[in-house]
Design a protein around this motif. Structure first.
Motif, PDB file in Angstrom:
ATOM      1  N   TYR A  33      -4.914   0.620  -3.997  1.00 47.66           N
ATOM      2  CA  TYR A  33      -5.638  -0.471  -3.330  1.00 47.66           C
ATOM      3  C   TYR A  33      -5.362  -1.806  -4.020  1.00 47.66           C
ATOM      4  N   LEU A  34      -5.435  -1.820  -5.341  1.00 49.46           N
ATOM      5  CA  LEU A  34      -5.231  -3.052  -6.094  1.00 49.46           C
ATOM      6  C   LEU A  34      -3.816  -3.589  -5.889  1.00 49.46           C
ATOM      7  N   PHE A  35      -2.830  -2.725  -6.087  1.00 50.69           N
ATOM      8  CA  PHE A  35      -1.434  -3.139  -5.915  1.00 50.69           C
ATOM      9  C   PHE A  35      -1.188  -3.609  -4.486  1.00 50.69           C
ATOM     10  N   GLY A  36      -1.650  -2.828  -3.511  1.00 48.52           N
ATOM     11  CA  GLY A  36      -1.432  -3.175  -2.106  1.00 48.52           C
ATOM     12  C   GLY A  36      -2.108  -4.476  -1.715  1.00 48.52           C
ATOM     13  N   THR A  37      -3.297  -4.714  -2.259  1.00 55.73           N
ATOM     14  CA  THR A  37      -4.020  -5.942  -1.921  1.00 55.73           C
ATOM     15  C   THR A  37      -3.343  -7.162  -2.531  1.00 55.73           C
ATOM     16  N   ILE A  38      -2.900  -7.044  -3.767  1.00 54.49           N
ATOM     17  CA  ILE A  38      -2.156  -8.150  -4.385  1.00 54.49           C
ATOM     18  C   ILE A  38      -0.890  -8.426  -3.578  1.00 54.49           C
ATOM     19  N   TRP A  39      -0.178  -7.367  -3.193  1.00 58.24           N
ATOM     20  CA  TRP A  39       1.033  -7.505  -2.371  1.00 58.24           C
ATOM     21  C   TRP A  39       0.698  -8.177  -1.041  1.00 58.24           C
ATOM     22  N   PHE A  40      -0.404  -7.759  -0.419  1.00 60.49           N
ATOM     23  CA  PHE A  40      -0.816  -8.310   0.871  1.00 60.49           C
ATOM     24  C   PHE A  40      -1.095  -9.807   0.749  1.00 60.49           C
ATOM     25  N   VAL A  41      -1.854 -10.203  -0.283  1.00 57.51           N
ATOM     26  CA  VAL A  41      -2.173 -11.622  -0.490  1.00 57.51           C
ATOM     27  C   VAL A  41      -0.886 -12.414  -0.668  1.00 57.51           C
ATOM     28  N   PHE A  42       0.014 -11.904  -1.496  1.00 56.31           N
ATOM     29  CA  PHE A  42       1.283 -12.592  -1.725  1.00 56.31           C
ATOM     30  C   PHE A  42       2.107 -12.665  -0.439  1.00 56.31           C
ATOM     31  N   TYR A  69       0.837  -1.202   0.000  1.00 59.38           N
ATOM     32  CA  TYR A  69       0.000   0.000   0.000  1.00 59.38           C
ATOM     33  C   TYR A  69       0.873   1.254   0.000  1.00 59.38           C
ATOM     34  N   ILE A  70       1.986   1.209   0.721  1.00 61.51           N
ATOM     35  CA  ILE A  70       2.913   2.341   0.720  1.00 61.51           C
ATOM     36  C   ILE A  70       3.570   2.475  -0.651  1.00 61.51           C
ATOM     37  N   LEU A  71       4.036   1.368  -1.200  1.00 62.56           N
ATOM     38  CA  LEU A  71       4.651   1.408  -2.528  1.00 62.56           C
ATOM     39  C   LEU A  71       3.633   1.794  -3.600  1.00 62.56           C
ATOM     40  N   GLY A  72       2.375   1.491  -3.354  1.00 66.52           N
ATOM     41  CA  GLY A  72       1.310   1.878  -4.273  1.00 66.52           C
ATOM     42  C   GLY A  72       1.153   3.382  -4.399  1.00 66.52           C
ATOM     43  N   PHE A  73       1.641   4.125  -3.403  1.00 63.84           N
ATOM     44  CA  PHE A  73       1.600   5.592  -3.498  1.00 63.84           C
ATOM     45  C   PHE A  73       2.391   6.086  -4.703  1.00 63.84           C
ATOM     46  N   ILE A  74       3.467   5.375  -5.034  1.00 62.46           N
ATOM     47  CA  ILE A  74       4.262   5.755  -6.214  1.00 62.46           C
ATOM     48  C   ILE A  74       3.422   5.589  -7.478  1.00 62.46           C
ATOM     49  N   LEU A  75       2.695   4.487  -7.571  1.00 68.70           N
ATOM     50  CA  LEU A  75       1.827   4.271  -8.732  1.00 68.70           C
ATOM     51  C   LEU A  75       0.747   5.347  -8.806  1.00 68.70           C
ATOM     52  N   MET A  76       0.181   5.678  -7.639  1.00 67.67           N
ATOM     53  CA  MET A  76      -0.820   6.738  -7.581  1.00 67.67           C
ATOM     54  C   MET A  76      -0.231   8.050  -8.095  1.00 67.67           C
ATOM     55  N   ALA A  77       0.972   8.362  -7.649  1.00 65.58           N
ATOM     56  CA  ALA A  77       1.626   9.615  -8.035  1.00 65.58           C
ATOM     57  C   ALA A  77       1.919   9.650  -9.530  1.00 65.58           C
ATOM     58  N   LEU A  78       2.412   8.544 -10.065  1.00 55.84           N
ATOM     59  CA  LEU A  78       2.728   8.498 -11.490  1.00 55.84           C
ATOM     60  C   LEU A  78       1.466   8.618 -12.348  1.00 55.84           C
ATOM     61  N   LEU A  79       0.384   7.987 -11.906  1.00 54.67           N
ATOM     62  CA  LEU A  79      -0.892   8.114 -12.606  1.00 54.67           C
ATOM     63  C   LEU A  79      -1.383   9.564 -12.564  1.00 54.67           C
ATOM     64  N   TYR A  80      -1.252  10.191 -11.403  1.00 57.66           N
ATOM     65  CA  TYR A  80      -1.669  11.584 -11.253  1.00 57.66           C
ATOM     66  C   TYR A  80      -0.835  12.495 -12.154  1.00 57.66           C
ATOM     67  N   TRP A  81       0.456  12.274 -12.164  1.00 56.34           N
ATOM     68  CA  TRP A  81       1.376  13.078 -12.983  1.00 56.34           C
ATOM     69  C   TRP A  81       1.007  12.956 -14.459  1.00 56.34           C
ATOM     70  N   LEU A 118      -7.064  11.403  -8.469  1.00 50.89           N
ATOM     71  CA  LEU A 118      -6.729  10.898  -7.139  1.00 50.89           C
ATOM     72  C   LEU A 118      -7.552   9.646  -6.824  1.00 50.89           C
ATOM     73  N   THR A 119      -8.811   9.641  -7.254  1.00 54.85           N
ATOM     74  CA  THR A 119      -9.673   8.469  -7.039  1.00 54.85           C
ATOM     75  C   THR A 119      -9.141   7.263  -7.819  1.00 54.85           C
ATOM     76  N   ALA A 120      -8.798   7.481  -9.083  1.00 57.60           N
ATOM     77  CA  ALA A 120      -8.232   6.396  -9.901  1.00 57.60           C
ATOM     78  C   ALA A 120      -6.911   5.917  -9.298  1.00 57.60           C
ATOM     79  N   GLY A 121      -6.088   6.849  -8.837  1.00 59.84           N
ATOM     80  CA  GLY A 121      -4.818   6.486  -8.215  1.00 59.84           C
ATOM     81  C   GLY A 121      -5.012   5.694  -6.941  1.00 59.84           C
ATOM     82  N   LEU A 122      -6.013   6.072  -6.166  1.00 56.71           N
ATOM     83  CA  LEU A 122      -6.312   5.338  -4.933  1.00 56.71           C
ATOM     84  C   LEU A 122      -6.735   3.909  -5.262  1.00 56.71           C
ATOM     85  N   ALA A 123      -7.543   3.751  -6.305  1.00 56.27           N
ATOM     86  CA  ALA A 123      -7.970   2.408  -6.723  1.00 56.27           C
ATOM     87  C   ALA A 123      -6.762   1.562  -7.142  1.00 56.27           C
ATOM     88  N   VAL A 124      -5.834   2.168  -7.873  1.00 55.20           N
ATOM     89  CA  VAL A 124      -4.616   1.461  -8.286  1.00 55.20           C
ATOM     90  C   VAL A 124      -3.782   1.092  -7.059  1.00 55.20           C
TER      91      VAL A 124
END
Length: 190
Positions: free
Chosen positions: A135-144, A98-110, A127-133
């Protein structure tokens, strides 16, 4: 004509103001991550509020660098994450995605602000789309991360644990950050 070429050439550089704001918002994100309300296994923090503000106020490029600085500070061991945690273990653990997902959120926003501009509705949408990304990345990471060894975790169960309880809080933080940032930008001419 020559002056315009020089000005255009230097627009990719960071000004002193940019560097100060990038550092300041890395610190703001750290402070926001320390403010937490325990509601279960994972507390509600203002960490995402800090991320939303950094992107909304600083824009995609500088906001992305601010988030990267924040994550790098945590990676080297400074206690900037929730619960005053830091180090690679915090990033590689089950919730580190979820923390690393912030980078994806930022890049999407940029990228999105480059394409669509940065008016308030566009900013909220990105920001909403970035948050969804995130969430998705963080959840996949969490499951793994959680499913190593004898433990098993389904994607749905991870969503119920790590995402669904936080969606209302994150939407409120997102809208507040976007509206506050829009007003602050006007007042400070950012």
């Amino acid at each position: 004509m020559e002056n315009q070429a020089v000005l255009k050439k230097n627009t990719n550089k960071f000004s002193t103001k940019d560097i100060v704001l990038i550092a300041m918002f890395a610190a703001v994100m750290a402070v926001c991550s320390w403010i937490s309300i325990p509601i279960g296994a994972i507390p509600v923090t203002l960490q995402t509020f800090g991320v939303f503000c950094a992107l909304s106020l600083l824009g995609g490029r500088n906001g992305s660098f601010s988030i990267a600085v924040y994550i790098l500070l945590g990676a080297i061991g400074l206690p900037v994450f929730t619960g005053f945690k830091g180090g690679l273990a915090a990033l590689t653990g089950p919730t580190g995605g979820y923390i690393l997902g912030f980078i994806l959120m930022a890049l999407l926003y940029w990228a999105g602000t480059k394409l669509f501009g940065s008016k308030l509705p566009v900013s909220i949408g990105l920001l909403t789309a970035g948050l969804a990304v995130c969430y998705l990345f963080g959840t996949i990471w969490f499951v793994f991360g959680y499913s190593k060894g004898e433990n098993t975790m389904s994607f749905y169960k991870a969503l119920k644990l790590c995402v669904i309880p936080f969606v209302p809080f994150d939407i409120i933080k997102l809208v507040l950050a976007a509206v506050i940032s829009s007003r602050v930008k006007k007042q400070l001419n950012l």
